[in-house]
Design a protein around this motif. Structure first.
Motif, PDB file in Angstrom:
ATOM      1  N   TYR A 101       0.851  -1.199   0.000  1.00  0.00           N
ATOM      2  CA  TYR A 101       0.000   0.000   0.000  1.00  0.00           C
ATOM      3  C   TYR A 101       0.875   1.233   0.000  1.00  0.00           C
ATOM      4  O   TYR A 101       1.818   1.331   0.789  1.00  0.00           O
ATOM      5  CB  TYR A 101      -0.918  -0.007   1.227  1.00  0.00           C
ATOM      6  CG  TYR A 101      -1.860  -1.178   1.199  1.00  0.00           C
ATOM      7  CD1 TYR A 101      -3.074  -1.096   0.527  1.00  0.00           C
ATOM      8  CD2 TYR A 101      -1.516  -2.378   1.815  1.00  0.00           C
ATOM      9  CE1 TYR A 101      -3.923  -2.183   0.462  1.00  0.00           C
ATOM     10  CE2 TYR A 101      -2.365  -3.471   1.759  1.00  0.00           C
ATOM     11  CZ  TYR A 101      -3.559  -3.367   1.080  1.00  0.00           C
ATOM     12  OH  TYR A 101      -4.404  -4.444   1.011  1.00  0.00           O
ATOM     13  N   ILE A 102       0.553   2.125  -0.889  1.00  0.00           N
ATOM     14  CA  ILE A 102       1.324   3.367  -0.953  1.00  0.00           C
ATOM     15  C   ILE A 102       0.342   4.519  -0.848  1.00  0.00           C
ATOM     16  O   ILE A 102      -0.677   4.534  -1.554  1.00  0.00           O
ATOM     17  CB  ILE A 102       2.086   3.469  -2.295  1.00  0.00           C
ATOM     18  CG1 ILE A 102       3.000   2.249  -2.459  1.00  0.00           C
ATOM     19  CG2 ILE A 102       2.896   4.759  -2.363  1.00  0.00           C
ATOM     20  CD1 ILE A 102       3.547   2.112  -3.857  1.00  0.00           C
ATOM     21  N   ARG A 103       0.635   5.454   0.021  1.00  0.00           N
ATOM     22  CA  ARG A 103      -0.224   6.638   0.139  1.00  0.00           C
ATOM     23  C   ARG A 103       0.144   7.658  -0.917  1.00  0.00           C
ATOM     24  O   ARG A 103       1.319   8.004  -1.050  1.00  0.00           O
ATOM     25  CB  ARG A 103      -0.038   7.266   1.516  1.00  0.00           C
ATOM     26  CG  ARG A 103      -0.745   6.509   2.578  1.00  0.00           C
ATOM     27  CD  ARG A 103      -1.818   7.399   3.170  1.00  0.00           C
ATOM     28  NE  ARG A 103      -2.575   6.643   4.152  1.00  0.00           N
ATOM     29  CZ  ARG A 103      -3.653   7.116   4.750  1.00  0.00           C
ATOM     30  NH1 ARG A 103      -4.075   8.323   4.474  1.00  0.00           N
ATOM     31  NH2 ARG A 103      -4.301   6.398   5.624  1.00  0.00           N
ATOM     32  N   GLN A 104      -0.848   8.134  -1.612  1.00  0.00           N
ATOM     33  CA  GLN A 104      -0.544   9.129  -2.647  1.00  0.00           C
ATOM     34  C   GLN A 104      -0.221  10.505  -2.042  1.00  0.00           C
ATOM     35  O   GLN A 104       0.467  11.299  -2.648  1.00  0.00           O
ATOM     36  CB  GLN A 104      -1.699   9.232  -3.655  1.00  0.00           C
ATOM     37  CG  GLN A 104      -1.316  10.039  -4.883  1.00  0.00           C
ATOM     38  CD  GLN A 104      -2.412  10.140  -5.919  1.00  0.00           C
ATOM     39  OE1 GLN A 104      -3.492   9.598  -5.729  1.00  0.00           O
ATOM     40  NE2 GLN A 104      -2.152  10.830  -7.001  1.00  0.00           N
ATOM     41  N   GLY A 105      -0.749  10.768  -0.873  1.00  0.00           N
ATOM     42  CA  GLY A 105      -0.395  12.039  -0.205  1.00  0.00           C
ATOM     43  C   GLY A 105      -1.240  13.203  -0.667  1.00  0.00           C
ATOM     44  O   GLY A 105      -1.902  13.835   0.125  1.00  0.00           O
ATOM     45  N   ALA A 106      -1.203  13.491  -1.938  1.00  0.00           N
ATOM     46  CA  ALA A 106      -2.023  14.590  -2.461  1.00  0.00           C
ATOM     47  C   ALA A 106      -2.699  14.121  -3.747  1.00  0.00           C
ATOM     48  O   ALA A 106      -2.108  13.346  -4.501  1.00  0.00           O
ATOM     49  CB  ALA A 106      -1.141  15.798  -2.739  1.00  0.00           C
ATOM     50  N   PRO A 107      -3.927  14.580  -3.973  1.00  0.00           N
ATOM     51  CA  PRO A 107      -4.664  14.100  -5.157  1.00  0.00           C
ATOM     52  C   PRO A 107      -4.191  14.791  -6.434  1.00  0.00           C
ATOM     53  O   PRO A 107      -4.837  15.689  -6.958  1.00  0.00           O
ATOM     54  CB  PRO A 107      -6.128  14.453  -4.828  1.00  0.00           C
ATOM     55  CG  PRO A 107      -6.039  15.623  -3.905  1.00  0.00           C
ATOM     56  CD  PRO A 107      -4.719  15.537  -3.189  1.00  0.00           C
ATOM     57  N   LEU A 108      -3.033  14.362  -6.927  1.00  0.00           N
ATOM     58  CA  LEU A 108      -2.424  15.044  -8.078  1.00  0.00           C
ATOM     59  C   LEU A 108      -2.712  14.372  -9.413  1.00  0.00           C
ATOM     60  O   LEU A 108      -2.101  14.706 -10.416  1.00  0.00           O
ATOM     61  CB  LEU A 108      -0.910  15.171  -7.859  1.00  0.00           C
ATOM     62  CG  LEU A 108      -0.486  15.996  -6.636  1.00  0.00           C
ATOM     63  CD1 LEU A 108       1.029  16.019  -6.497  1.00  0.00           C
ATOM     64  CD2 LEU A 108      -1.020  17.429  -6.737  1.00  0.00           C
ATOM     65  N   GLY A 109      -3.635  13.398  -9.407  1.00  0.00           N
ATOM     66  CA  GLY A 109      -4.035  12.805 -10.676  1.00  0.00           C
ATOM     67  C   GLY A 109      -3.604  11.355 -10.851  1.00  0.00           C
ATOM     68  O   GLY A 109      -2.753  10.844 -10.115  1.00  0.00           O
ATOM     69  N   LEU A 110      -4.193  10.722 -11.878  1.00  0.00           N
ATOM     70  CA  LEU A 110      -3.932   9.304 -12.140  1.00  0.00           C
ATOM     71  C   LEU A 110      -2.461   9.053 -12.485  1.00  0.00           C
ATOM     72  O   LEU A 110      -1.859   8.077 -12.026  1.00  0.00           O
ATOM     73  CB  LEU A 110      -4.837   8.837 -13.299  1.00  0.00           C
ATOM     74  CG  LEU A 110      -4.683   7.397 -13.758  1.00  0.00           C
ATOM     75  CD1 LEU A 110      -4.983   6.419 -12.622  1.00  0.00           C
ATOM     76  CD2 LEU A 110      -5.601   7.109 -14.947  1.00  0.00           C
TER      77      LEU A 110
END
Ligand code: G1P
Length: 293
Positions: A101-110
């Motif tokens: 599992y990796i957290r994206q942190g910020a919703p910066l896109g696909l």
């Protein structure tokens, strides 16, 4: 040497705003279709192609996904004690694979979500599965794509013909059919206006990507909606080497849309051996009622 597709990336960091309030505290990917969360269908699709490593890109309130694919000691113990062997086996099967599992942190896109998996994927081709695009489990879309990717040693995108009125919701390609349902892509654009779309061939949520995409993603600037778009990175990739599309003619449901979600629920319930007869009867009675009045 041909490198096998052994890993699949599941972007699951979106906010699921179209399904609020259902998605306020639990992830969209955990919404059930009949008796399984959407992401489980996606994982099973990869499993059917012999993929053994699963990388989930998560965001806020995604703990439920981690728990779903983990051992559940108490539950398993209780099921065993009660002799519920069939469901116990199914529950245990879910936790047998390796999940990261990796957290994206910020919703910066696909595109950014996929870039987050770089260190886990390394230097091999990999699958990307968007779990809110639900593919009928009887269709072997991913398997076909892997075959094409092996043959051409290239990236392969899943395509579907989409009516003009909906094309603005997709990445859209221009390309030439070089073999039955296989397109060599010459251009692509993320979510164009219907009048600007280069064709009616839309990208749907299945990709086999070659690993050079990571270096391209690192240099890809925000595009549509201010997000780092996978479509933009793929457009750069196809300037360097061929990229292919596979036109999928089977059934797909847009689980990110309420009506698509309901369609998937009805269709998959009608395929479920223990539900289908009673459910069909019920649907017929509903139709009769609405026809009469
Ligand atoms: C993403 C991609 C888009 C693709 C779509 C398929 O968009 O950016 O190119 O057509 O998935 O479902 P999203 O639906 O995440 O906005």
């Amino acid at each position: 040497m041909i490198k096998k597709v052994r890993k699949a990336v599941f972007p699951a960091a979106g906010l699921g705003t179209r399904f609020l309030p259902a998605t306020k505290a639990s992830p969209k990917e955990m919404l059930p279709i009949v008796d399984k969360p959407m992401i489980q269908y996606a994982v099973e699709e990869a499993e059917a192609c012999n993929i053994k490593e699963f990388i989930v890109i998560t965001g806020k309130s995604k703990r439920a996904i981690e728990d779903h694919f983990d051992h559940a000691f108490e539950l398993e113990h209780t099921l065993k004690r009660k002799g519920k062997e069939a469901i116990l086996k199914e529950i245990q099967r879910l936790s047998k694979h390796q999940f990261a599992y990796i957290r994206q942190g910020a919703p910066l896109g696909l595109g950014h979500a996929i870039l987050c998996s770089k260190a886990f994927v390394n230097d091999e081709p990999f699958a990307v599965i968007l779990s809110d695009d639900i593919i009928d489990p009887d269709d072997n879309l991913l398997g076909e794509m892997i075959k094409i990717s092996n043959k051409y040693q290239a990236t392969v995108l899943a395509l579907q013909r989409i009516p003009k009125s909906e094309i603005h919701r997709y990445g859209v390609i221009a390309g030439k059919e070089i073999d039955k349902n296989i397109y060599k892509i010459s251009d692509m654009v993320e979510k164009p206006k219907a009048s600007d779309a280069p064709s009616d061939l839309a990208i749907i949520g299945r990709y086999i990507l070659t690993p050079d995409i990571f270096n391209i993603l690192e240099k890809t600037l925000p595009g549509k909606g201010g997000e780092i778009q996978l479509t933009d990175a793929l457009k750069t990739q196809l300037k360097r080497k061929p990229v292919y599309g596979y036109l999928f003619e089977g059934r797909r449901y847009d689980g990110g849309d309420k009506v698509g979600y309901l369609k998937a629920t009805v269709e998959l319930a009608l395929k479920n051996p223990s539900l289908k007869d009673e459910f069909r009867e019920y649907l017929e009675s509903v139709m009769k009622r609405s026809n009469n009045g």
